[in-house]
Write an enzyme that holds these catalytic residues in place. Structure first.
Site, short mmCIF file in Angstrom:
data_model
loop_
_atom_site.label_atom_id
_atom_site.label_comp_id
_atom_site.label_asym_id
_atom_site.label_seq_id
_atom_site.Cartn_x
_atom_site.Cartn_y
_atom_site.Cartn_z
N ASN A 116 -6.35 25.83 -3.11
CA ASN A 116 -6.97 24.84 -2.23
C ASN A 116 -6.45 23.43 -2.46
O ASN A 116 -6.75 22.53 -1.68
CB ASN A 116 -8.49 24.82 -2.43
CG ASN A 116 -9.13 26.16 -2.14
OD1 ASN A 116 -9.01 27.09 -2.92
ND2 ASN A 116 -9.80 26.27 -1.00
N VAL A 135 -6.42 18.70 0.36
CA VAL A 135 -7.53 19.51 -0.16
C VAL A 135 -8.01 20.41 0.97
O VAL A 135 -8.45 19.94 2.01
CB VAL A 135 -8.68 18.62 -0.67
CG1 VAL A 135 -9.84 19.49 -1.15
CG2 VAL A 135 -8.20 17.71 -1.78
N CYS A 136 -7.90 21.70 0.76
CA CYS A 136 -8.26 22.68 1.79
C CYS A 136 -9.68 23.17 1.51
O CYS A 136 -9.91 23.92 0.56
CB CYS A 136 -7.27 23.83 1.76
SG CYS A 136 -7.25 24.81 3.25
N LEU A 137 -10.64 22.72 2.31
CA LEU A 137 -12.04 23.05 2.08
C LEU A 137 -12.78 23.03 3.41
O LEU A 137 -12.64 22.08 4.19
CB LEU A 137 -12.66 22.04 1.10
CG LEU A 137 -14.03 22.38 0.53
CD1 LEU A 137 -13.99 23.62 -0.34
CD2 LEU A 137 -14.57 21.20 -0.28
#
Length: 828
Positions: A660, A667-669
């Site tokens: 992530n 930031v992969c969220l």
């Protein structure tokens, strides 16, 4: 006596049954046998239909069904036999796939060569040969004559093959003129002749998407202009590779010499040769005994693969110059050890081959060739005459069909096959340097894609460009100064309190009641923390008292190194838009919430001059590969906040240690709307908060098994393959986390210098003890003293231990430089 009576009765019954069977056969005149025979044949066809075999291609990564967690292999050869059936139901069994051909020589998607240009077939106009009912023959290009099928097209892919041998057609011919392309093969034109049967189909006119140009002449300083997109098929050379292995169930084909009849493939029988990671080979393996590995671990390697040595752990600039490269001889998938033959060996000739940890290697970015790649040969040749130049062009474009002893096996367009060094060729997708920038379509696509990615990245993560002048004047109108002063007084005038339970807090916002706190289970209760055998005190866990002097929430001054420092100027924001009263009220609520409820392992700094910026430090949770490491994030609150989520940037130092968290800082969220999600997973202006984001980063992103964070990988959870890959990912994550410590100790983020020093000084012994335990075989993230745990029994790989043992002295040196007494670890 009774026994004999029973026997006599049984004999009479058996005799009666035989007589009845004879009567039945006589009654149905043998039809019963025919019915049974047809039934068996039908069952056989159903079995053939259900037993669809696994299809493989050259270079596929496979694993054995009998050992799914063992080493993987690569398909290096395919031998296929097929069963065929024509339009009349006639079948041919066990036909070698090398002895069948496509209905026409070219298909959409094929790569073709014309001069020094390589292109991809986009559309084909067929040249159809027709046998008319009176015996005359002719061929026509479909675009020039109206060829109307009379019979129904029996091919499912009628768009790909609108005409096929055996098809009845009607040709609309002009009685006054004939096209120059019309070829009367037998007899002459007669006005009433218009119906016939197709007996051959070839590619006539071909629309080509030109991709790349190969420079083969020393006089060619720049690539030539691409040819016309519309070409006669006779002018094109097909770049074909492994065509015999590309057949699938349901494909239509012809037999060379019998092109007037087409067949459909009704069954395939495939045997493959596999080269395993340890260098061994298996020949003529049944395809159904293997399964394809779709997700490959980043630290898996195969013989023949070209690799590059990673930089040492204290390299601040990631460059490949000066680093050794070589090719893999063998790979131990269990111990993560690679036998590499370096291209530039050491001075000691006996060390040409070396056993290296898999964590010290990466696939060579310039030599990552695959089976079937279209490549150009890099060479300058003096060419005399057009004929020799054409032959030279054909010898400089080819396809990769194998690897051997550090060389790449290439079949060139002229039919020759040679071994070449990897630096003597380059893939077609890397040819933009020699292609016409205005016409090179693949280059255009890459440029467009990169531009789109950059635009998205800029919109979410604008680059850091510090300015000397503060933006306070731009962002804070005079009317907001009083409100801002009251916020500071209310937040920092009272003593900080904390939420002692350590649980995850869910905050529900309400205009009337502010917000409510709903406590859930603590983060670390589901797994055991590192600890000494039979000890009450955890051995490798962060002591909350260690960072007591560094406040968890406080105000900072200088924000010039913040990633979003200049974002307001880039967006052209005005003070009236930026500092609405509702925005200020929400920010005040968020600050109050964090000041009160921040966990003891999360630290936040807000800025006196920029209420829209925050910087956060998160300590890795015990029991994860991130334990005792520090992770920093820069946060920006846009003017649309909270209707839009905040922007978050991870300070990565160019390292990737979590699916992530990207090297670029992305930031992969789902909570940030940077990844898909639904319900409570996505940002909700009424319920979501900054504190929720911070706790999600710590608990959901920096978790115990981050491998399964990758999209789609959660399906592997609990499977042998998934757990194996997860253990490898954890080993690398811990190594990269240790590497990040060097960067932080050398250049800590501004306003967190004290935290970095204080944290690593007080946690250094815990970190070093963990390293020693891992080097002694403890698996990363597992508890000590729990011998019944299956993960504990598996241990860590030899490659991981070797890599960590190389890092350990550098950790000792870095901690000693901060005044830590590490003497007890020197001779451990």
């Amino acid at each position: 006596m009774d026994l004999f009576s029973d026997y006599d009765s049984l004999s009479e019954s058996s005799s009666s049954s035989d007589d009845q069977q004879d009567d039945i056969e006589l009654l149905y005149c043998g039809e019963a046998s025919n019915i049974l025979s047809c039934l068996e044949e039908s069952i056989g066809k159903i079995d053939d239909l259900l037993s669809v075999e696994m299809g493989f291609m050259y270079g596929d990564i496979v694993s054995s069904n009998s050992d799914p967690t063992g080493q993987t292999g690569k398909v290096i050869s395919i031998n296929m036999h097929v069963d065929l059936e024509n339009l009349h139901g006639k079948t041919m069994k066990d036909v070698d796939s090398n002895h069948i051909a496509k209905i026409r020589s070219l298909s959409v998607g094929d790569f073709v060569l014309l001069g020094s240009w390589v292109g991809k077939v986009d559309k084909i106009e067929d040249r159809v040969a027709v046998l008319f009912d009176d015996g005359s023959k002719s061929s026509f290009t479909a675009t020039e004559k109206l060829i109307i099928p009379i019979s129904t097209n029996l091919l499912e892919d009628c768009d790909q093959f609108p005409y096929y041998p055996g098809q009845r057609v009607q040709v609309e011919l002009s009685s006054t003129t004939n096209s120059r392309s019309d070829r009367w093969l037998c007899c002459a034109w007669k006005g009433r002749r218009n119906e016939g049967t197709v007996f051959a189909v070839e590619a006539g006119l071909v629309y080509v998407e030109w991709l790349s140009c190969a420079l083969v002449d020393s006089s060619d300083k720049i690539p030539l202009a691409p040819p016309s997109c519309l070409q006669d098929a006779d002018n094109l050379s097909l770049l074909s590779c492994f065509s015999h292995a590309n057949w699938q169930l349901g494909d239509w084909c012809v037999l060379p010499g019998l092109e007037s009849e087409i067949y459909v493939i009704v069954k395939t029988k495939t045997k493959v040769d596999v080269m395993w990671q340890d260098g061994s080979h298996s020949f003529a393996v049944d395809a159904n005994s293997l399964f394809q590995v779709n997700i490959v671990d980043a630290h898996d390697f195969w013989p023949g693969q070209f690799v590059l040595e990673k930089g040492s752990c204290d390299d601040l600039v990631h460059v490949s110059s000066g680093r050794r490269w070589g090719f893999v001889r063998t790979y131990d998938s269990k111990e993560r050890m690679v036998k590499v033959e370096w291209s530039v060996p050491d001075s000691n000739p006996n060390q040409e081959e070396m056993d290296v940890s898999a964590y010290e290697l990466v696939e060579h970015p310039d030599y990552s060739f695959c089976y079937g790649d279209v490549v150009f040969q890099i060479k300058k040749v003096e060419v005399i005459g057009e004929e020799k130049k054409e032959q030279n062009q054909l010898s400089c474009v080819g396809t990769v069909f194998g690897f051997k002893d550090g060389k790449v096996l290439v079949e060139w367009a002229n039919g020759c096959a040679t071994k070449v060094a990897p630096y003597e060729i380059f893939r077609m997708d890397k040819s933009e340097q020699v292609s016409s920038s205005s016409m090179h379509l693949s280059s255009q696509r890459e440029t467009i894609e990169q531009a789109m990615i950059q635009e998205i990245s800029d919109s979410r993560n604008p680059p850091f460009q510090p300015k000397e002048k503060s933006l306070l004047v731009c962002l804070l109108p005079q009317a907001a100064v009083g409100i801002f002063s009251s916020i500071i007084g209310s937040l920092f005038g009272s003593q900080s309190t904390s939420h002692e339970s350590g649980g995850i807090i869910d905050h529900t916002f309400s205009e009337e009641h502010g917000y409510e706190l709903v406590e859930s289970e603590p983060i670390a209760d589901n797994f055991q923390i590192f600890g000494e055998r039979n000890s009450q005190q955890p051995l490798f866990s962060t002591d909350s008292k260690m960072t007591k002097s560094f406040k968890r929430f406080d105000m900072a001054g200088d924000c010039s190194d913040h990633h979003f420092f200049d974002v307001a100027a880039k967006k052209g924001l005005t003070s009236s838009v930026q500092m609405k009263r509702g925005w200020l009220k929400r920010v005040q609520t968020e600050w109050s919430m964090m000041e009160k409820d921040l966990p003891e392992t999360i630290f936040v700094r807000v800025y006196e001059e920029r209420m829209d910026l925050l910087r956060v430090a998160i300590i890795g949770t015990p029991g994860t590969p991130y334990h005792d490491s520090l992770f920093f994030f820069d946060i920006f609150l846009p003017p649309e906040y909270p209707h839009e989520p905040p922007l978050v940037h991870y300070i990565s130092s160019g390292l990737r240690l979590n699916p992530n968290l990207y090297e670029t800082g992305k930031v992969c969220l789902s909570l940030l709307n940077t990844w898909m999600g639904s319900g409570n997973e996505v940002w909700n202006p009424e319920r979501s908060s900054l504190l929720q984001i911070l706790i999600s980063l710590q608990a959901l992103v920096l978790n115990r098994k981050p491998y399964f964070n990758e999209a789609g990988y959660d399906k592997q959870m609990g499977t042998p393959e998934g757990e194996k890959n997860s253990a490898s990912y954890n080993e690398n994550a811990f190594l990269v986390s240790c590497k990040s410590m060097f960067y932080l100790l050398r250049k800590p983020p501004k306003n967190f210098e004290a935290l970095v020093d204080e944290h690593f000084i007080k946690c250094s012994h815990n970190i070093l003890l963990a390293c020693k335990a891992y080097m002694n075989g403890t698996r990363v993230g597992c508890a000590f003293g729990d011998e019944n745990r299956e993960e504990e029994k598996r241990g860590s790989s030899t490659g991981f231990k070797i890599m960590l043992s190389k890092m350990f002295p550098k950790l000792l040196e870095a901690f000693s430089a901060k005044g830590v007494d590490c003497s007890q670890f020197v001779n451990m």
